[in-house]
Design a protein around this motif. Structure first.
Motif, PDB file in Angstrom:
ATOM      1  N   THR A   1      36.035  39.431  43.510  1.00  0.00           N
ATOM      2  CA  THR A   1      36.575  39.561  44.561  1.00  0.00           C
ATOM      3  C   THR A   1      37.788  40.207  45.078  1.00  0.00           C
ATOM      4  O   THR A   1      37.859  41.052  45.667  1.00  0.00           O
ATOM      5  CB  THR A   1      36.243  38.414  45.178  1.00  0.00           C
ATOM      6  OG1 THR A   1      35.092  37.844  45.377  1.00  0.00           O
ATOM      7  CG2 THR A   1      36.279  38.331  47.127  1.00  0.00           C
TER       8      THR A   1
ATOM      9  N   VAL B   1      38.710  42.945  47.107  1.00  0.00           N
ATOM     10  CA  VAL B   1      39.185  43.282  48.785  1.00  0.00           C
ATOM     11  C   VAL B   1      40.657  43.651  48.593  1.00  0.00           C
ATOM     12  O   VAL B   1      41.160  44.860  49.644  1.00  0.00           O
ATOM     13  CB  VAL B   1      39.607  41.617  49.488  1.00  0.00           C
ATOM     14  CG1 VAL B   1      40.194  41.781  49.941  1.00  0.00           C
ATOM     15  CG2 VAL B   1      38.567  40.778  49.559  1.00  0.00           C
TER      16      VAL B   1
ATOM     17  N   PRO C   1      34.648  47.014  51.349  1.00  0.00           N
ATOM     18  CA  PRO C   1      34.411  46.664  50.043  1.00  0.00           C
ATOM     19  C   PRO C   1      33.301  46.210  50.722  1.00  0.00           C
ATOM     20  O   PRO C   1      32.118  46.723  51.218  1.00  0.00           O
ATOM     21  CB  PRO C   1      34.176  45.367  50.588  1.00  0.00           C
ATOM     22  CG  PRO C   1      35.372  44.885  52.110  1.00  0.00           C
ATOM     23  CD  PRO C   1      35.016  45.980  52.976  1.00  0.00           C
TER      24      PRO C   1
ATOM     25  N   ALA D   1      33.906  39.598  48.631  1.00  0.00           N
ATOM     26  CA  ALA D   1      34.984  39.866  49.669  1.00  0.00           C
ATOM     27  C   ALA D   1      34.266  40.801  51.102  1.00  0.00           C
ATOM     28  O   ALA D   1      35.251  41.049  51.775  1.00  0.00           O
ATOM     29  CB  ALA D   1      34.486  41.788  48.934  1.00  0.00           C
TER      30      ALA D   1
ATOM     31  N   SER E   1      35.672  37.987  53.131  1.00  0.00           N
ATOM     32  CA  SER E   1      36.551  37.148  52.216  1.00  0.00           C
ATOM     33  C   SER E   1      37.601  37.034  53.661  1.00  0.00           C
ATOM     34  O   SER E   1      37.847  38.006  54.019  1.00  0.00           O
ATOM     35  CB  SER E   1      37.401  38.303  51.718  1.00  0.00           C
ATOM     36  OG  SER E   1      38.488  37.479  51.125  1.00  0.00           O
TER      37      SER E   1
END
Length: 446
Positions: free
Chosen positions: A352, A356, A366, A371, A374
């Protein structure tokens, strides 16, 4: 300086890159028995070339090397698909281990030729359930006939930019959600010069405008291009004729195709300060997530926002969908360090934090569920609109084929003929198009 990477239409012939893969096998056999904890040097070839893009990917690689001190990554940027495919065909020590491509239409060839290895065994060994990592649409354009030879490495989503000042002046309180609403709003937003020519189009559906390739707009219908046997079915897909009828009606309501083309001729280059939307000659416009950065950098003199492109009236419940594409990453069949290469692919495309970081740096969407949600993701409202389009379960990419998406080129040529009025019997012409697509597919298999 702002960064962006934008998707252009796939050239008609797709170049030698696509043709090199057809019907060939890699003469150099790699290995998936290497120990990824032993010292190794990996060659990573990618297509990014802008200084900021290269800096962003290099920063991710540096973080990877810190986590894997035994792996040294030699990165080479601005590499085309053609160059990569020639190197993979030749094999040997100079070929890359990890590769990326901006051309999702070629994934069918990467997988069917065996040039890019099947990643499913690596995912299983790592305990990764890909269906829980990647949205289905992104998985669909990274696999072909059961072979998952690539993973998504960021995505591009397409939505509708609209001029909020023009909307307010026309008394329109929100962006249209259905095609009938779009037609009504487009008429209100259309302006004419004293001689009757178009000064501004509410929305220009012409397929040669900038990012307006027909497959991107057709995605709002959620079409099926092929049947269960892999035969083209555009003539039997009722959404096809509805798409062309809707686009023609939208054009006619604002003055017609010829008037639209005369207006388009006055636009500057897509990436210039004379872009049709930037100069106010378009009130609504299909484009990708990068356009927002460009509008900010150009200091657009009007207020603008982003919404999903409208959908057909009988599919109003799918509003929020859009067309998706993206960068893909894979491991070369000729690599003798495939386990180490997988560690790099996994880090760049599944972990992740690097996903990101890279998405924020180059302003692309993403490509993993984690992601996409996020809290560290760029919070810009326009960018968030594209995040929601990417997350929409109805969003669509074109299905892969074994000949580099030649059928999309054929559909594009056909669509331009239809909008110009050169096609008299649409259904018969669609039947002929299906026959052409099937013949091209058969030829590429031989």
């Amino acid at each position: 300086m702002a960064l962006w990477r934008f998707r252009t239409r796939v050239p008609l012939a797709l170049g030698a890159a696509a043709l090199l893969l057809s019907g060939c096998a890699n003469p150099s056999t790699g290995s998936n028995t290497d120990d990824p904890t032993k010292p190794v040097t990996l060659k990573f070839w990618h297509g990014w070339s802008a200084p900021g893009e290269v800096e962003a990917i290099d920063e991710n690689i540096a973080r990877f090397e810190k986590l894997h001190p035994n792996i040294d990554v030699v990165s080479t940027g601005n590499v085309s698909d053609e160059t990569i495919n020639q190197a993979l065909r030749a094999g040997g020590g100079d070929a890359p281990d990890v590769v990326t491509s901006f051309t999702t239409n070629n994934v069918g060839q990467y997988c069917s030729s065996g040039m890019w290895v099947d990643l499913d065994p690596f995912m299983r060994k790592s305990g990764i359930d890909k269906t829980k990592v990647f949205p289905k649409t992104l998985l669909d354009y990274t696999r072909y006939e059961g072979v998952q030879c690539a993973t998504p490495l960021l995505a591009d989503a397409f939505g509708m930019y609209y001029n909020k000042d023009a909307f307010e002046a026309a008394g329109i309180t929100r962006p249209p959600r259905t095609m009938s609403e779009m037609k009504a709003d487009a008429v209100k937003l259309t302006q004419r010069n004293k001689d009757g020519s178009l000064k501004r189009a509410g929305f220009m559906p012409n397929f040669q405008l900038y990012q307006n390739s027909p497959d991107r707009m057709f995605a709002q219908w959620g079409p099926e291009y092929f049947d269960a046997e892999g035969k083209a079915k555009l003539a039997d897909e009722p959404k096809t004729e509805d798409f062309f009828t809707t686009m023609r009606d939208l054009s006619d309501a604002q003055g017609g195709y010829a008037a639209m083309e005369r207006l388009r001729a006055r636009f500057g280059d897509e990436m210039s300060s004379q872009n049709g939307f930037l100069t106010g000659r378009l009130a609504m416009h299909l484009d990708g997530e990068w356009r927002g950065l460009m509008l900010d950098e150009a200091k657009a003199d009007f207020d603008w926002a982003v919404a999903p492109l409208p959908v057909p009236d009988d599919q109003a419940d799918t509003y929020g969908r859009g067309y998706l594409t993206g960068t893909v990453a894979g491991i070369a069949h000729s690599s003798r360090h495939q386990n180490a290469a997988w560690e790099l692919v996994k880090y760049l495309t599944i972990d992740t934090e690097p996903v990101v970081r890279f998405a924020n740096a180059i302003h692309n969407v993403p490509s993993t569920f984690e992601a996409l949600k996020s809290p560290d993701l760029d919070a810009d409202p326009a960018f968030r609109a594209f995040i929601e389009i990417a997350r929409n379960p109805h969003s669509q990419a074109v299905p892969p084929s074994n000949n580099g998406g030649q059928y999309i080129n054929s559909f594009g040529d056909f669509s331009q003929s239809v909008e110009a009025g050169r096609t008299k019997d649409l259904h018969r012409a669609l039947e002929d198009l299906d026959e052409q697509i099937d013949a091209d597919n058969v030829q590429s298999e031989n």
